[in-house]
Design a protein around this motif. Structure first.
Motif, mmCIF file in Angstrom:
data_model
loop_
_atom_site.group_PDB
_atom_site.id
_atom_site.type_symbol
_atom_site.label_atom_id
_atom_site.label_comp_id
_atom_site.label_asym_id
_atom_site.label_seq_id
_atom_site.Cartn_x
_atom_site.Cartn_y
_atom_site.Cartn_z
ATOM 1 N N ALA A 181 -40.271 11.716 92.979
ATOM 2 C CA ALA A 181 -39.498 12.434 91.959
ATOM 3 C C ALA A 181 -38.128 11.794 91.816
ATOM 4 O O ALA A 181 -37.766 10.899 92.583
ATOM 5 N N ALA A 182 -37.388 12.269 90.834
ATOM 6 C CA ALA A 182 -35.991 11.884 90.671
ATOM 7 C C ALA A 182 -35.156 13.155 90.745
ATOM 8 O O ALA A 182 -35.650 14.258 90.516
ATOM 9 N N VAL A 183 -33.879 12.992 91.069
ATOM 10 C CA VAL A 183 -32.970 14.135 91.161
ATOM 11 C C VAL A 183 -31.648 13.774 90.492
ATOM 12 O O VAL A 183 -31.121 12.676 90.702
ATOM 13 N N ALA A 184 -31.148 14.682 89.688
ATOM 14 C CA ALA A 184 -29.800 14.561 89.137
ATOM 15 C C ALA A 184 -28.905 15.533 89.905
ATOM 16 O O ALA A 184 -29.285 16.685 90.138
ATOM 17 N N ILE A 185 -27.735 15.065 90.306
ATOM 18 C CA ILE A 185 -26.790 15.872 91.082
ATOM 19 C C ILE A 185 -25.451 15.878 90.357
ATOM 20 O O ILE A 185 -25.008 14.838 89.858
ATOM 21 N N GLY A 186 -24.809 17.044 90.312
ATOM 22 C CA GLY A 186 -23.495 17.086 89.681
ATOM 23 C C GLY A 186 -22.887 18.471 89.676
ATOM 24 O O GLY A 186 -23.447 19.416 90.233
ATOM 25 N N LYS A 187 -21.728 18.539 89.032
ATOM 26 C CA LYS A 187 -21.044 19.817 88.860
ATOM 27 C C LYS A 187 -21.554 20.498 87.602
ATOM 28 O O LYS A 187 -21.793 19.853 86.576
ATOM 29 N N LEU A 188 -21.682 21.803 87.693
ATOM 30 C CA LEU A 188 -22.221 22.598 86.595
ATOM 31 C C LEU A 188 -21.256 22.630 85.413
ATOM 32 O O LEU A 188 -20.064 22.894 85.578
ATOM 33 N N ALA A 189 -21.793 22.362 84.237
ATOM 34 C CA ALA A 189 -21.020 22.449 82.996
ATOM 35 C C ALA A 189 -21.454 23.674 82.212
ATOM 36 O O ALA A 189 -22.482 24.291 82.510
ATOM 37 N N ASP A 190 -20.702 24.024 81.210
ATOM 38 C CA ASP A 190 -21.061 25.128 80.329
ATOM 39 C C ASP A 190 -22.331 24.760 79.559
ATOM 40 O O ASP A 190 -22.454 23.623 79.084
ATOM 41 N N PRO A 191 -23.273 25.680 79.427
ATOM 42 C CA PRO A 191 -24.515 25.385 78.700
ATOM 43 C C PRO A 191 -24.291 24.928 77.262
ATOM 44 O O PRO A 191 -25.144 24.257 76.686
ATOM 45 N N SER A 192 -23.144 25.269 76.684
ATOM 46 C CA SER A 192 -22.864 24.866 75.298
ATOM 47 C C SER A 192 -22.794 23.356 75.139
ATOM 48 O O SER A 192 -22.857 22.838 74.022
ATOM 49 N N THR A 193 -22.690 22.623 76.234
ATOM 50 C CA THR A 193 -22.642 21.157 76.168
ATOM 51 C C THR A 193 -24.024 20.547 75.945
ATOM 52 O O THR A 193 -24.130 19.347 75.694
ATOM 53 N N LEU A 194 -25.067 21.346 76.045
ATOM 54 C CA LEU A 194 -26.437 20.858 75.903
ATOM 55 C C LEU A 194 -26.923 20.944 74.454
ATOM 56 O O LEU A 194 -26.447 21.778 73.686
ATOM 57 N N PRO A 195 -27.916 20.121 74.095
ATOM 58 C CA PRO A 195 -28.577 20.284 72.794
ATOM 59 C C PRO A 195 -29.200 21.683 72.696
ATOM 60 O O PRO A 195 -29.535 22.288 73.715
ATOM 61 N N ASP A 196 -29.370 22.164 71.472
ATOM 62 C CA ASP A 196 -29.850 23.532 71.243
ATOM 63 C C ASP A 196 -31.130 23.862 72.010
ATOM 64 O O ASP A 196 -31.235 24.921 72.618
ATOM 65 N N ASP A 197 -32.117 22.962 71.992
ATOM 66 C CA ASP A 197 -33.398 23.271 72.624
ATOM 67 C C ASP A 197 -33.274 23.423 74.138
ATOM 68 O O ASP A 197 -33.987 24.212 74.749
ATOM 69 N N LEU A 198 -32.340 22.684 74.749
ATOM 70 C CA LEU A 198 -32.139 22.791 76.195
ATOM 71 C C LEU A 198 -31.231 23.963 76.559
ATOM 72 O O LEU A 198 -31.396 24.568 77.612
ATOM 73 N N ARG A 199 -30.298 24.280 75.696
ATOM 74 C CA ARG A 199 -29.361 25.383 75.959
ATOM 75 C C ARG A 199 -30.104 26.699 76.154
ATOM 76 O O ARG A 199 -29.753 27.499 77.015
ATOM 77 N N GLU A 200 -31.158 26.901 75.394
ATOM 78 C CA GLU A 200 -31.932 28.141 75.491
ATOM 79 C C GLU A 200 -32.622 28.277 76.850
ATOM 80 O O GLU A 200 -32.875 29.387 77.303
ATOM 81 N N ARG A 201 -32.926 27.161 77.487
ATOM 82 C CA ARG A 201 -33.639 27.179 78.771
ATOM 83 C C ARG A 201 -32.690 27.135 79.965
ATOM 84 O O ARG A 201 -33.149 27.137 81.108
ATOM 85 N N GLU A 202 -31.405 27.080 79.746
ATOM 86 C CA GLU A 202 -30.424 26.864 80.816
ATOM 87 C C GLU A 202 -30.115 28.156 81.572
ATOM 88 O O GLU A 202 -29.066 28.779 81.402
ATOM 89 N N LYS A 203 -31.057 28.560 82.396
ATOM 90 C CA LYS A 203 -30.881 29.747 83.239
ATOM 91 C C LYS A 203 -31.839 29.646 84.420
ATOM 92 O O LYS A 203 -32.876 28.979 84.332
ATOM 93 N N ALA A 253 -28.434 20.418 92.048
ATOM 94 C CA ALA A 253 -29.407 19.335 92.014
ATOM 95 C C ALA A 253 -30.605 19.778 91.170
ATOM 96 O O ALA A 253 -31.074 20.900 91.305
ATOM 97 N N HIS A 254 -31.050 18.888 90.316
ATOM 98 C CA HIS A 254 -32.209 19.172 89.463
ATOM 99 C C HIS A 254 -33.241 18.070 89.693
ATOM 100 O O HIS A 254 -33.032 16.913 89.326
ATOM 101 N N ALA A 255 -34.371 18.433 90.302
ATOM 102 C CA ALA A 255 -35.443 17.472 90.548
ATOM 103 C C ALA A 255 -36.310 17.343 89.301
ATOM 104 O O ALA A 255 -36.495 18.307 88.555
ATOM 105 N N MET A 256 -36.839 16.129 89.097
ATOM 106 C CA MET A 256 -37.621 15.840 87.897
ATOM 107 C C MET A 256 -38.896 15.097 88.253
ATOM 108 O O MET A 256 -38.866 14.122 88.999
ATOM 109 N N ALA A 257 -40.008 15.548 87.676
ATOM 110 C CA ALA A 257 -41.258 14.806 87.774
ATOM 111 C C ALA A 257 -41.372 13.816 86.621
ATOM 112 O O ALA A 257 -42.130 12.853 86.700
#
Length: 198
Positions: free
Chosen positions: A157-179, A132-136
């Motif tokens: 807030a809002a929350v996104a819930i789901g199964k974890l995917a490989d970080p390579s599926t994200l745009p470059d700027d988000l992939r770097e922060r995926e940890k 789950a990822h909460a968002m302001a």
């Protein structure tokens, strides 16, 4: 000491607290209503001042008619990745309570209690093998309109819930922060006897 996800607790704690983090890479798989309601069941049992239970959750599962309208409440930067979530949840809190005399009074712990309920949801999500990822970053005015929220409630807030995917599926700027992120040391926010300003 407990160490998981490149995170290290300075004192012994249960591993679930280090396992829980907020990824942006989701697989796009759907979630059943039964599985989603089990997450809300955990949120139901959160502690609450005077048992007011001020938390409210509005959800939409991927593949249902309401998913697009809840996704549209998120800021564009969050829509980029949350579109692949299995569910989107908008968390609200009831800001006032009705007394036994019929008077509406501020519920001073509404946000505190709703935060406890969110944590119960987040931990149960992890125990279920999901994230789950909460968002302001949301349009609160739009949420009030689209969801038909009356007065005496606040969008938290809002929350996104789901199964974890490989970080390579994200745009470059988000992939770097995926940890998993780190946390401040206890000495920065736990004080014996007297508050210490930043």
């Amino acid at each position: 000491m407990t160490e998981i996800n490149h995170r290290r607790a300075d004192h012994p704690i249960h591993s679930i607290f280090l396992e829980r983090w907020s990824p942006r890479a989701f697989t796009g798989e759907e979630i059943s209503e039964k599985d989603l309601l089990a997450l809300f069941e955990a949120a139901r049992w959160a502690p609450s001042a005077s048992n007011n239970q001020p938390w409210r959750f509005v959800y939409a599962r991927r593949g249902t008619e309401h998913f697009a309208s809840l996704l549209d409440i998120l800021d564009e930067s969050n829509q980029r990745w949350a579109k692949n979530a299995a569910a989107i949840v908008i968390i609200l809190s009831k800001t006032h309570r009705l007394t036994s005399t019929g008077e509406m009074r501020p519920a001073y712990t509404h946000a505190f209690d709703t935060g406890a309920s969110w944590l119960a949801l987040a931990l149960q999500t992890r125990l279920a093998g999901l994230y789950a990822h909460a968002m302001a970053g949301i349009d609160r005015d739009k949420a009030m309109r689209v969801l038909g929220v009356p007065e005496h409630y606040r969008v938290e807030a809002a929350v996104a819930i789901g199964k974890l995917a490989d970080p390579s599926t994200l745009p470059d700027d988000l992939r770097e922060r995926e940890k998993p992120s780190q946390r401040k040391p206890l000495a920065d926010f736990v004080f014996e006897g007297q508050f210490k300003a930043d």
